[in-house]
Design an enzyme around this catalytic site. Sequence first.
Site, PDB file in Angstrom:
ATOM      1  CE  LYS A 196     -31.189  -4.097  17.963  1.00  0.00           C
ATOM      2  NZ  LYS A 196     -29.842  -5.056  17.489  1.00  0.00           N
ATOM      3  NE  ARG A 212     -22.302   5.356  16.214  1.00  0.00           N
ATOM      4  CZ  ARG A 212     -22.475   6.561  16.510  1.00  0.00           C
ATOM      5  NH1 ARG A 212     -21.306   7.190  17.200  1.00  0.00           N
ATOM      6  NH2 ARG A 212     -23.394   7.239  16.101  1.00  0.00           N
ATOM      7  CE  LYS A 254     -27.042   1.239  24.562  1.00  0.00           C
ATOM      8  NZ  LYS A 254     -25.745   1.356  24.821  1.00  0.00           N
ATOM      9  CB  CYS A 263       8.468  15.990  44.558  1.00  0.00           C
ATOM     10  SG  CYS A 263       7.209  14.945  45.379  1.00  0.00           S
ATOM     11  CB  SER A 294     -26.437   6.672  18.369  1.00  0.00           C
ATOM     12  OG  SER A 294     -27.172   7.948  18.285  1.00  0.00           O
TER      13      SER A 294
HETATM   14  S1  IVH Z   1     -28.566  -2.225  17.631  1.00  0.00           S
HETATM   15  C1  IVH Z   1     -29.274   1.998  15.002  1.00  0.00           C
HETATM   16  N1  IVH Z   1     -28.159  -3.806  19.639  1.00  0.00           N
HETATM   17  O1  IVH Z   1     -25.416   0.769  21.508  1.00  0.00           O
HETATM   18  C2  IVH Z   1     -28.130   1.514  16.234  1.00  0.00           C
HETATM   19  N2  IVH Z   1     -26.853  -1.700  19.443  1.00  0.00           N
HETATM   20  O2  IVH Z   1     -26.313   3.574  22.066  1.00  0.00           O
HETATM   21  C3  IVH Z   1     -28.440   0.020  16.100  1.00  0.00           C
HETATM   22  N3  IVH Z   1     -25.036  -1.554  21.433  1.00  0.00           N
HETATM   23  O3  IVH Z   1     -23.835   2.253  18.859  1.00  0.00           O
HETATM   24  C4  IVH Z   1     -27.504  -0.597  17.223  1.00  0.00           C
HETATM   25  N4  IVH Z   1     -25.570  -3.721  22.420  1.00  0.00           N
HETATM   26  O4  IVH Z   1     -22.780   0.111  19.550  1.00  0.00           O
HETATM   27  C5  IVH Z   1     -27.618  -2.627  18.975  1.00  0.00           C
HETATM   28  N5  IVH Z   1     -27.620  -5.368  21.085  1.00  0.00           N
HETATM   29  C6  IVH Z   1     -27.527  -4.228  20.580  1.00  0.00           C
HETATM   30  C7  IVH Z   1     -26.351  -3.463  21.082  1.00  0.00           C
HETATM   31  C8  IVH Z   1     -26.159  -2.298  20.735  1.00  0.00           C
HETATM   32  C9  IVH Z   1     -24.835  -2.538  22.406  1.00  0.00           C
HETATM   33  C10 IVH Z   1     -24.424  -0.220  21.308  1.00  0.00           C
HETATM   34  C11 IVH Z   1     -24.347   0.263  19.783  1.00  0.00           C
HETATM   35  C12 IVH Z   1     -24.797   1.326  19.596  1.00  0.00           C
HETATM   36  C13 IVH Z   1     -25.028   1.941  20.661  1.00  0.00           C
HETATM   37  C14 IVH Z   1     -26.185   2.952  20.853  1.00  0.00           C
END
Ligand code: IVH
Length: 664
Positions: free
Chosen positions: A290, A137, A116, A429, A83
Amino acid sequence: MNSSQAKAEIKRLAQQIEEHNHRYYGLNQPSISDAEYDRLLKKLMALEEQFPQHQQSTSPSQRVGAKVEGHLPTVHHQLKMLSLDNTYSIDEVKTWYKRLVKGLSGHQPPLSVEPKMDGVSCALTYAQGELILGATRGDGSVGEDVTHNVRTIRTIPLKLKGRGPSLLEVRGEVYMDKQDFAELNRQRKDSGEELFVNPRNATSGSLKLLDGRLAAKRHLKFLVHSLGTLEGQKPPESQWEFLRQCQQYGFAVNPHSRLCKNLDEVIDFCHDMEQKRQELAYDVDGVVIKVNDLKNQARLGTTLKSPRWAVAFKFPAYQATTLVRAITVQVGRTGVITPVAELEPVFCGGVTISRATLHNFDEIKRLGVNSGDRVLIERAGDVIPKIVKVTQKLSKGVFAIPKVCPSCSAKVVKEDLEQVAYRCVNPSCPKQLERGLLHFSSRGAMDIEGLGEAVIVQLLQKGHFKNFAYIYRLKKEDLLKLELFADKKAENLLQAILQSKKQSLSRLIYGLGIVNIGEKAASVLARHFGTIQALIKAKQEELTAIHEIGPVMASSIVDFFGQPPVRALINEFKDLGLNMKESRSPRGNKLAGKKFVFTGELEGLSRQAAGRMVEAQGGEVTSSLSAATDYVVAGASPGSKYAKALQLGVVVLNQKKFEEMIHG
Ligand code: IVH
């Protein structure tokens, strides 16, 4: 058309349809009308029916969905699904970045920034370019096999475009557009089903459905966001290259993502996205930042839980202030009384809010809220927002807990000092009966199509219901007296009611709406006791001896069946011909703790049936193969798992050996 012409035509049509799928769902650039699309699909399905030998597992016709029996198999992720660490302010993002630069000995790396998605994380595996597994997951190490539902998602290619690697696992987010979510909830409300709280919950619930045909109707979508495993091809050098490659394979990637040269650009993106998020078709709860270069990602590495090379910047929840017009109370199917705040309508995060949940009367006390007060409300993508605090105390006095039920005026009591819930004591009721009937007929319970809220309310008003058994006494003339009921509709409903008599005992137990007994517990009870009579007679100790049943559940069951009206109802059900048995498969432990993977076609035996045979002997079936697998059962034309099993040194059984193991 002869067989080889049909084969070529099936292939051509399948390719054409998938291309249109990609244009429509992946690129947002459809080039044909919906009607034309349907015509192509129908043509393909007709040909496949005529020449089933040429139907491929990756055919777009498979997107209509298939059914899985029993429960979803578990999947061990080859590479843990991590996560993300969260940050809640730009300052925290800056601190994260500083640490990152230090970890890279002063190098300031370019960063990929992506919305996100507030959905459900999912891993998709492709062997030789074909989708073989879709898994949730779960806890990061073990998820659930949801391939049958994933196949119905049109933004997911069933076959990669171009030359794919021998093995590819991509990860991404399955989600539901806000509009599709609203429409789904509207339909559920009409049919008396429980509403989903937000698009994420609706997505999760849809992904876990056993019947893919239902999932196919939920309009789920998928955006790819990260790389899992890759074999048989050079890995990409960066996240950005990976996303581009995915697009070429036919996946949808988020068009809002950006490659930033420095932290300032990242910060601008975060602000920008926060502004834009209301306008997006789906829920976004932040930005994922990232490190772009995969070598730098590897240098930074991961902690046990999350990567050091990525972080989530979470948006604050939507908030607004408004006035409480009134506090009303609702009665649920178990008689629990729940307070709700009726609000002066206020615009908050793209929707107009006019109600907020107050959960229970302790919450009212904690907030010190009463009608007339100005309050701060908050919503995090949920349908029903909550009250955060009172911002201006305008009311006098405190809210008084009602002494009588708003529906039937019976006494309201707090049954147990430890519990916060207040209940209406009247078992007959009308409001409880209404909510209970809705639950009884809902999809997860007796599944009586057509017996929704509108019909139940009218039937109650006309005095047709005194308890659940009355459903089975309804006559056509009763229904014809209701609004919007004509011959056909009445017949359909009566037919659905008749059909529901055959439902399994577990559905019946669940449908009875026993406090604390959900779907899972109902199924455990049905399988353990086999008949309702045996369950009725069960004592507390016998119930708590069942692994999945705790003392609270056990007391609920004993109390429930101890009531004379409940016993009378069960007798009525019996006389009316409802099924009250569940088959109890004898369990052995010949395969205790052994992990099985199946590949290829078994003769005269479905995968599900074979899986049940393994489970009945204490074994476990998984979809993904690893060194932890004990046996691979290989049927005719096995997939890539066969070769992999040999590589890993896992024991491979043919069907005959497998059956000997089970029966021998
Ligand atoms: S990268 C190592 N990119 O957010 C994890 N995650 O809080 C790499 N998520 O479990 C995940 N949008 O389900 C990544 N653009 C995005 C994302 C994303 C949503 C979710 C994903 C992850 C969770 C973590």
